[in-house]
Design an enzyme around this catalytic site. Sequence first.
Site, PDB file in Angstrom:
ATOM      1  N   CYS A   1      -1.194   3.341  11.340  1.00 16.33           N
ATOM      2  CA  CYS A   1      -1.085   4.550  12.157  1.00 16.33           C
ATOM      3  C   CYS A   1      -2.316   4.672  12.990  1.00 16.33           C
ATOM      4  O   CYS A   1      -2.910   5.863  13.205  1.00 16.33           O
ATOM      5  CB  CYS A   1      -0.962   5.800  11.222  1.00 16.33           C
ATOM      6  SG  CYS A   1      -2.277   6.198   9.870  1.00 16.33           S
TER       7      CYS A   1
ATOM      8  N   ASP B   1       2.032  -1.518   5.173  1.00 17.50           N
ATOM      9  CA  ASP B   1       1.474  -0.471   5.944  1.00 17.50           C
ATOM     10  C   ASP B   1      -0.034  -0.291   5.639  1.00 17.50           C
ATOM     11  O   ASP B   1      -0.524   0.648   4.617  1.00 17.50           O
ATOM     12  CB  ASP B   1       2.131   0.801   5.536  1.00 17.50           C
ATOM     13  CG  ASP B   1       1.790   1.871   6.440  1.00 17.50           C
ATOM     14  OD1 ASP B   1       1.700   1.726   7.489  1.00 17.50           O
ATOM     15  OD2 ASP B   1       1.479   2.915   5.870  1.00 17.50           O
TER      16      ASP B   1
ATOM     17  N   ASP C   1      -6.096  -4.237  -5.747  1.00 15.62           N
ATOM     18  CA  ASP C   1      -6.376  -4.525  -4.490  1.00 15.62           C
ATOM     19  C   ASP C   1      -5.544  -5.509  -3.963  1.00 15.62           C
ATOM     20  O   ASP C   1      -5.019  -6.641  -4.459  1.00 15.62           O
ATOM     21  CB  ASP C   1      -7.813  -5.138  -4.303  1.00 15.62           C
ATOM     22  CG  ASP C   1      -8.284  -5.607  -3.060  1.00 15.62           C
ATOM     23  OD1 ASP C   1      -7.488  -6.128  -2.204  1.00 15.62           O
ATOM     24  OD2 ASP C   1      -9.672  -5.361  -2.701  1.00 15.62           O
TER      25      ASP C   1
ATOM     26  N   ALA D   1       0.917  -1.144   0.048  1.00 19.40           N
ATOM     27  CA  ALA D   1       0.111  -0.033  -0.094  1.00 19.40           C
ATOM     28  C   ALA D   1       0.908   1.221   0.063  1.00 19.40           C
ATOM     29  O   ALA D   1       1.151   1.771   1.165  1.00 19.40           O
ATOM     30  CB  ALA D   1      -0.894  -0.014   1.197  1.00 19.40           C
ATOM     31  N   ALA D   2       1.249   1.510  -1.251  1.00 16.46           N
ATOM     32  CA  ALA D   2       2.426   2.267  -1.337  1.00 16.46           C
ATOM     33  C   ALA D   2       2.197   4.022  -1.230  1.00 16.46           C
ATOM     34  O   ALA D   2       3.389   4.782  -0.843  1.00 16.46           O
ATOM     35  CB  ALA D   2       3.335   1.791  -2.523  1.00 16.46           C
ATOM     36  N   ALA D   3       1.321   4.464  -1.771  1.00 19.19           N
ATOM     37  CA  ALA D   3       1.198   5.767  -2.086  1.00 19.19           C
ATOM     38  C   ALA D   3       1.045   6.607  -0.646  1.00 19.19           C
ATOM     39  O   ALA D   3       0.556   5.668   0.396  1.00 19.19           O
ATOM     40  CB  ALA D   3      -0.117   6.174  -2.599  1.00 19.19           C
ATOM     41  N   PRO D   4       1.603   7.637  -0.380  1.00 18.37           N
ATOM     42  CA  PRO D   4       2.155   8.511  -1.542  1.00 18.37           C
ATOM     43  C   PRO D   4       3.640   8.187  -1.901  1.00 18.37           C
ATOM     44  O   PRO D   4       4.138   9.005  -2.857  1.00 18.37           O
ATOM     45  CB  PRO D   4       1.930  10.161  -1.077  1.00 18.37           C
ATOM     46  CG  PRO D   4       2.173   9.808   0.561  1.00 18.37           C
ATOM     47  CD  PRO D   4       1.478   8.416   0.767  1.00 18.37           C
ATOM     48  N   GLY D   5       4.240   7.260  -1.239  1.00 20.02           N
ATOM     49  CA  GLY D   5       5.686   7.179  -1.721  1.00 20.02           C
ATOM     50  C   GLY D   5       6.836   7.070  -0.561  1.00 20.02           C
ATOM     51  O   GLY D   5       7.935   6.915  -0.841  1.00 20.02           O
ATOM     52  N   SER D   6       6.479   7.631   0.424  1.00 27.29           N
ATOM     53  CA  SER D   6       7.432   7.774   1.767  1.00 27.29           C
ATOM     54  C   SER D   6       8.313   6.653   2.019  1.00 27.29           C
ATOM     55  O   SER D   6       9.656   6.642   2.065  1.00 27.29           O
ATOM     56  CB  SER D   6       6.661   8.404   2.922  1.00 27.29           C
ATOM     57  OG  SER D   6       5.926   7.725   3.408  1.00 27.29           O
TER      58      SER D   6
END
Length: 479
Positions: free
Chosen positions: A247, A194, A176, A125-130
Amino acid sequence: MAQHAVYFPDAFLTQMREAMPSTLSFDEFISACQRPLRRSIRINTLKISVADFLALIAPYGWSLTPIPWCHEGFWIERDDEEALPLGSTAEHLSGLFYIQEASSMLPVAALFADDNHPQRVMDMAAAPGSKTTQIAARMGNRGAILANEFSASRVKVLHANISRCGIANTALTHFDGRVFGAALPEMFDAILLDAPCSGEGVVRKDPDALKNWSPESNLDIAATQRELLDSAFHALRPGGTLVYSTCTLNRQENEAVCLWLKETYADAVEFLPLGDLFPDADRALTPEGFLHVFPQIYDCEGFFVARLRKMSSLPAMPAPGYKVGAFPFTPLKGREALHVTQAANAVGLLWDENLHLWQRDKEVWLFPAEIESLIGKVRFSRLGIKLAESHNKGYRWQHEATIALACPTHAHAFELSAQEAEEWYRGRDIYPQTPPAADDVLVTFQHQPLGLAKRIGARIKNSYPRELVRDGKLFTGNS
C-alpha cells in the site's frame, strides 16, 4: 467532499513527481490524497450470494457502487453511519460482509485471475484478515490456506475475523515470513505477499501516515521486502502463482523489488501482465505489467500489485534452525469418527471430505485435509476449527464450528426476531413467545447461524462467547 490536511515531506513530493507517469496530473494526486477515503465493503459469498445480499439490504437505503476489480466489492454510502456504525449492523456481526478498502481487494483478484484454482495457498502477512477471508471465499472454503502473521498481537484479530466469516480451511502461524522458503520449500500452489511497507498510499485514511517517512527508511523496508519475496518464491511450487503487493507508492518498494527477483532468478521468474484484470486496468499498468495505482486513478488508496509465475524449481535454502516439537493431535477414525459425525449432524453441523477429524485429549477438531502434509514441518498457532469438547453426556459444540458449518435450514433451526437477535449479541437469554420444541437449538437471524443453544423450559440459554458480547447501540437502534 471535504478535504483534510495531509502531511507531505518535501522529499516525498519530489519522489512522487519522479515516479508518477506523465499521463497523470500531480495536482490531481495531491487533491485526491486530501479527500477522505470512500468506504467500501466486500460481500462474504461463503454465507450469502451478492444478489441475495443486495435484496436483503435494499430496505436500508444504502447506496452501493460496484468496485470494478471485485464482483463482491462495493463502495458504500449510508445516511445513518453516525446513528449506527457499519460494524454494528446485523449483517456485519453475522459475517455477511467485511469492511475492506477497495484497493486491498486487488491482490486477491490478481491471485485468482485467468481461472486460477489453487488448492494450497499461503497469505504470508495476513492480519487483520481481509485478504485471507477473501481468498477463502474465492476457494469456496475448500483446499487450505496457511495464514501467517508476524505480529503476535494481531494473530488474535486475524482469528476473530476468520471465525466471524465462517471460514474452516485455514491454519494460522506466527512467524517471520522469511522462514517459509526454507521450512516449506515449493509447497504452495499460490502465495500472496502483501508486504509490510512505508504506507504512502494510506494518507487518505491517516493524514499523519508520513510523519516518520524518510527516503532512507524506504530503502531499509525494501531490503526486508526482498528477503520476504525471496522466501515466498522458494515456498512456491514450480508453475505456481505469486502476488506481491504493497500500500505504498515509491518504486524502490514496488517495481524495484520485483525486478530484483527477476534479476536474481532470471528465467525462473515470469511476470504475468495485469492489464486485463478489469476494465480500465491499463490506466495503472506499468511497462512490466504491474499495477501501480495512484489514488487519483480510481479514487481509492494508493496500491501496487504484481503477479508472477515460478517457471522452474530452485535449489533449497538452508534448513531452518528451529524445532517444531511433537504434534499434540491424533487422527480420529473409524467408529469414533462416525459417532462424532452423527452427533454433529444431528444438531445441524455438516462438513465434507475436505475436512478431517482430529483429537487432542477431550477436544475434537476439524483440519483441512490439504494442510496435513505440512504437519511436522512448521508449528501452528491454530489449525482448522475446534468442533467440540467431549464430556460424559455428549459433546459441547463450539461457536466457531457453528458459524462455519451450521445448516440454517436444519430441523432444529430457530429464527429470531431482530429484537431477539440483538439480545443474543448482548449475551442475554432469549424468551420467545413460542419456544422451540427441541432441547438443542440452532439460533438463526436472517437465516444465518448465530450459535447453538439449549432450551430450558420457555427460555433459550445464551451461549454467545463472552469475548464477543456487544454493548451500546446495535441494529434495532436500542442501547
